[in-house]
Scaffold this motif. Structure first.
Motif, PDB file in Angstrom:
ATOM      1  N   SER A  57       0.835  -1.198   0.000  1.00  0.00           N
ATOM      2  CA  SER A  57       0.000   0.000   0.000  1.00  0.00           C
ATOM      3  C   SER A  57       0.873   1.253   0.000  1.00  0.00           C
ATOM      4  N   GLU A 143      -3.449  -5.618  -2.673  1.00  0.00           N
ATOM      5  CA  GLU A 143      -3.234  -4.264  -3.186  1.00  0.00           C
ATOM      6  C   GLU A 143      -3.702  -4.139  -4.631  1.00  0.00           C
ATOM      7  N   HIS A 146      -7.333  -3.875  -4.754  1.00  0.00           N
ATOM      8  CA  HIS A 146      -7.868  -2.804  -3.913  1.00  0.00           C
ATOM      9  C   HIS A 146      -8.760  -3.379  -2.804  1.00  0.00           C
TER      10      HIS A 146
END
Length: 209
Positions: A57, A143, A146
């Motif tokens: 992130s 990641e 999302h």
């Protein structure tokens, strides 16, 4: 989270990890020690995935692995390097099979109580190189999609389930398992080189899939 990462739960427990779970079900305090070990595994896997998710992130779009269709992308190059290292490990384990032995600490677990079993489960996942790679893979997957940490719950549950298989066998097939498990433990101790090779092959298949 992409469900393709779920088979990595098997890799998380392959090698000394599952051997530890088998050793613990042959100890005097088998159930309590095994439950403590599972708690350690669950906590360490959760912490590891959370850290991996945080790392990717922070990186954000600063690092690009390239498109999956591009065989020359950084992502594919990393995969090729990992496969090459695993193949080298397979050759090494086969060549030195006569002298390879399981870790000494594994044998000392025969006298382990719940406290040590918990500590072993906690440290084994967080310090095992193969598990670190797996958790980084899961973090990257979260990641890319999302997804929050909650999306990794299925992966963590699958990892704990694999770790719990020896205990479940003990609870379901009590007397038979008590007779069989010591033999399984001894076989794994004397064939640790073969187990290492199998683990490497599983990881290679998961990488190339």
């Amino acid at each position: 989270m992409n469900l393709q990462v779920l088979p990595l739960a098997i890799t998380m427990m392959a090698g000394p990890q599952i051997m530890t779970a088998i050793v613990l079900v042959t100890t005097p305090k088998a159930v309590r020690s095994s439950l403590a070990f599972l708690a350690g595994v669950a906590i360490s896997a959760s912490v590891g995935v959370a850290i991996a998710r945080g790392v990717f992130s922070l990186l954000g779009h600063g690092v690009s692995l390239g498109k999956s269709s591009d065989n020359s992308s950084v992502g594919h190059i990393v995969q090729y390097v990992l496969v090459a290292l695993l193949l080298a490990a397979i050759v090494r384990n086969y060549v030195k099979r006569a002298t390879i032995e399981p870790p000494k600490w594994l044998g000392s677990l025969m006298e382990a109580g719940p406290g040590r079993a918990f500590k072993t489960g906690l440290l084994l996942i967080l310090l095992m190189p193969s598990d670190i790679v797996v958790m980084l893979t899961v973090g990257a997957n979260l990641e890319q999609n999302h997804a929050g940490f909650g999306s990794a719950a299925v992966f963590i549950a699958a990892t704990v389930l694999v770790a719990a298989l020896p205990l479940l066998m003990l609870l379901v097939f009590r007397q038979r398992a008590e007779r069989v498990m010591p033999g399984v433990r001894e076989w794994m101790n004397s064939h640790s080189w073969l187990i290492n090779i199998i683990c490497c092959l599983i990881f290679i298949l998961l990488i190339l899939k």
